[in-house]
Motif scaffolding. Structure first.
Motif, PDB file in Angstrom:
ATOM      1  N   VAL A  53      19.675   0.656  67.255  1.00 30.21           N
ATOM      2  CA  VAL A  53      19.346   1.870  67.063  1.00 30.21           C
ATOM      3  C   VAL A  53      19.982   2.402  65.815  1.00 30.21           C
ATOM      4  N   TYR A  54      19.256   2.892  64.652  1.00 31.10           N
ATOM      5  CA  TYR A  54      19.718   3.176  63.738  1.00 31.10           C
ATOM      6  C   TYR A  54      19.555   4.872  63.318  1.00 31.10           C
ATOM      7  N   PHE A  55      20.340   5.801  63.774  1.00 26.24           N
ATOM      8  CA  PHE A  55      20.095   6.873  62.932  1.00 26.24           C
ATOM      9  C   PHE A  55      20.917   7.484  62.017  1.00 26.24           C
ATOM     10  N   HIS A  56      19.810   8.450  60.978  1.00 30.31           N
ATOM     11  CA  HIS A  56      20.320   8.712  59.517  1.00 30.31           C
ATOM     12  C   HIS A  56      20.022  10.364  59.662  1.00 30.31           C
ATOM     13  N   PRO A  57      20.470  10.727  60.212  1.00 28.44           N
ATOM     14  CA  PRO A  57      20.078  12.583  60.224  1.00 28.44           C
ATOM     15  C   PRO A  57      20.169  12.893  58.307  1.00 28.44           C
ATOM     16  N   GLY A  58      19.478  13.644  58.393  1.00 30.40           N
ATOM     17  CA  GLY A  58      19.571  14.428  56.653  1.00 30.40           C
ATOM     18  C   GLY A  58      21.071  15.224  56.905  1.00 30.40           C
ATOM     19  N   SER A  59      21.773  15.614  57.700  1.00 30.73           N
ATOM     20  CA  SER A  59      23.016  15.765  57.214  1.00 30.73           C
ATOM     21  C   SER A  59      24.060  15.966  58.928  1.00 30.73           C
ATOM     22  N   MET A  60      25.207  15.272  58.517  1.00 33.17           N
ATOM     23  CA  MET A  60      25.992  15.419  59.589  1.00 33.17           C
ATOM     24  C   MET A  60      27.455  15.230  59.381  1.00 33.17           C
ATOM     25  N   THR A  61      28.310  15.557  58.852  1.00 34.05           N
ATOM     26  CA  THR A  61      29.561  15.399  58.357  1.00 34.05           C
ATOM     27  C   THR A  61      30.662  15.276  59.543  1.00 34.05           C
ATOM     28  N   THR A  62      31.758  14.288  59.130  1.00 27.72           N
ATOM     29  CA  THR A  62      32.652  13.462  60.178  1.00 27.72           C
ATOM     30  C   THR A  62      32.937  14.968  61.048  1.00 27.72           C
ATOM     31  N   GLN A  63      33.062  15.588  60.418  1.00 26.58           N
ATOM     32  CA  GLN A  63      33.447  17.391  61.856  1.00 26.58           C
ATOM     33  C   GLN A  63      32.521  16.991  62.793  1.00 26.58           C
ATOM     34  N   GLN A  64      31.642  17.159  62.633  1.00 22.54           N
ATOM     35  CA  GLN A  64      30.504  17.724  63.845  1.00 22.54           C
ATOM     36  C   GLN A  64      29.920  16.137  64.454  1.00 22.54           C
ATOM     37  N   TYR A  65      30.401  15.053  63.576  1.00 22.50           N
ATOM     38  CA  TYR A  65      30.385  13.379  64.339  1.00 22.50           C
ATOM     39  C   TYR A  65      31.428  13.721  65.641  1.00 22.50           C
ATOM     40  N   ASP A  66      33.231  13.862  65.044  1.00 23.01           N
ATOM     41  CA  ASP A  66      33.948  13.786  66.204  1.00 23.01           C
ATOM     42  C   ASP A  66      33.864  15.258  67.193  1.00 23.01           C
ATOM     43  N   GLU A  67      33.807  16.375  66.593  1.00 23.53           N
ATOM     44  CA  GLU A  67      33.120  17.322  67.916  1.00 23.53           C
ATOM     45  C   GLU A  67      32.236  16.887  68.658  1.00 23.53           C
ATOM     46  N   THR A  68      31.263  16.078  67.963  1.00 26.63           N
ATOM     47  CA  THR A  68      30.395  15.249  68.942  1.00 26.63           C
ATOM     48  C   THR A  68      30.959  14.042  69.667  1.00 26.63           C
ATOM     49  N   LEU A  69      31.889  13.118  69.283  1.00 23.88           N
ATOM     50  CA  LEU A  69      32.448  12.460  70.446  1.00 23.88           C
ATOM     51  C   LEU A  69      33.805  13.249  71.693  1.00 23.88           C
ATOM     52  N   GLY A  70      34.188  14.336  70.967  1.00 19.98           N
ATOM     53  CA  GLY A  70      34.936  14.936  71.725  1.00 19.98           C
ATOM     54  C   GLY A  70      33.995  15.209  72.994  1.00 19.98           C
ATOM     55  N   GLU A  71      32.395  15.847  72.867  1.00 23.16           N
ATOM     56  CA  GLU A  71      31.483  16.423  73.764  1.00 23.16           C
ATOM     57  C   GLU A  71      31.391  15.378  74.704  1.00 23.16           C
ATOM     58  N   LEU A  72      31.557  14.134  73.810  1.00 24.20           N
ATOM     59  CA  LEU A  72      31.258  12.912  74.791  1.00 24.20           C
ATOM     60  C   LEU A  72      31.986  12.801  76.112  1.00 24.20           C
ATOM     61  N   ASP A  73      33.051  12.744  75.601  1.00 22.60           N
ATOM     62  CA  ASP A  73      34.138  12.152  76.214  1.00 22.60           C
ATOM     63  C   ASP A  73      34.546  13.668  77.163  1.00 22.60           C
ATOM     64  N   ALA A  74      34.389  14.625  76.939  1.00 23.59           N
ATOM     65  CA  ALA A  74      34.402  15.598  78.369  1.00 23.59           C
ATOM     66  C   ALA A  74      33.341  16.070  78.843  1.00 23.59           C
ATOM     67  N   ALA A  75      32.597  14.057  79.018  1.00 18.11           N
ATOM     68  CA  ALA A  75      31.435  14.546  79.566  1.00 18.11           C
ATOM     69  C   ALA A  75      30.893  13.069  80.813  1.00 18.11           C
ATOM     70  N   GLY A  76      32.343  12.228  79.976  1.00 14.91           N
ATOM     71  CA  GLY A  76      32.268  11.495  81.000  1.00 14.91           C
ATOM     72  C   GLY A  76      31.627  10.334  80.634  1.00 14.91           C
ATOM     73  N   LEU A  77      30.830   9.898  79.073  1.00 12.44           N
ATOM     74  CA  LEU A  77      30.052   9.861  78.245  1.00 12.44           C
ATOM     75  C   LEU A  77      31.255   8.559  77.275  1.00 12.44           C
ATOM     76  N   ALA A  78      31.928   8.241  77.550  1.00 14.51           N
ATOM     77  CA  ALA A  78      32.735   7.768  75.438  1.00 14.51           C
ATOM     78  C   ALA A  78      32.264   6.462  75.598  1.00 14.51           C
ATOM     79  N   ARG A  79      32.100   6.580  76.715  1.00  9.16           N
ATOM     80  CA  ARG A  79      31.374   4.368  76.559  1.00  9.16           C
ATOM     81  C   ARG A  79      30.471   4.833  77.455  1.00  9.16           C
ATOM     82  N   PRO A  80      29.288   4.811  77.360  1.00 11.83           N
ATOM     83  CA  PRO A  80      28.527   5.259  78.557  1.00 11.83           C
ATOM     84  C   PRO A  80      28.109   3.760  78.838  1.00 11.83           C
ATOM     85  N   ALA A  81      27.229   3.571  79.762  1.00 16.31           N
ATOM     86  CA  ALA A  81      27.072   2.025  80.548  1.00 16.31           C
ATOM     87  C   ALA A  81      25.106   1.708  78.908  1.00 16.31           C
ATOM     88  N   GLY A  82      25.798   0.691  79.128  1.00 14.66           N
ATOM     89  CA  GLY A  82      25.004   0.708  78.288  1.00 14.66           C
ATOM     90  C   GLY A  82      24.762  -0.266  76.594  1.00 14.66           C
TER      91      GLY A  82
END
Length: 90
Positions: free
Chosen positions: A5-34
Motif C-alpha cells: 500500500v503506497y500512500f502519496h498524499p498531496g502534502s503531509m509533513t513530518t510533523q503531521q506524520y509524527d502526530e499520526t503515530l502518536g495518535e495511533l500509539d495512544a489508540a493501541g495501534l502502533a503495531r497493528p495486526a496484519g
C-alpha cells in the motif's frame, strides 16, 4: 495474499506524520495486526508511506482507525495505490 500500500498524499509533513503515530500509539495501534512492514520517506513537507500488509482485510480494518485520525490532523491521504506483493527480500 500480501499487499503493498503506497500512500502519496498531496502534502503531509513530518510533523503531521509524527502526530499520526502518536495518535495511533495512544489508540493501541502502533503495531497493528496484519501489518508486515511500514516505511515513511520523502521530503519533510511531503512524506509518503509504503506498507506491506498480510491481507486487504487487515489493511481495511486498520483504515477504520487511521482515517479519522488523519482527518482530525487535517491530512488528506488521497487514494492509496494497492498492489499484490510478488516477492519480499529482507
Amino acid at each position: 495474499m500480501a499487499i503493498g500500500v503506497y500512500f502519496h498524499p498531496g502534502s503531509m509533513t513530518t510533523q503531521q506524520y509524527d502526530e499520526t503515530l502518536g495518535e495511533l500509539d495512544a489508540a493501541g495501534l502502533a503495531r497493528p495486526a496484519g501489518r508486515v512492514s511500514h516505511t515513511c520517506f520523502g521530503p519533510a513537507d511531503k512524506v509518503m508511506i509504503f506498507d506491506v500488509w498480510e491481507s486487504q482485510q487487515a489493511f481495511e480494518e486498520f483504515g477504520k482507525a487511521l482515517m479519522p485520525i488523519l482527518q482530525k490532523l487535517g491530512v488528506d491521504a488521497g487514494a492509496p495505490d494497492v498492489m499484490e506483493i510478488h516477492n519480499m527480500i529482507f
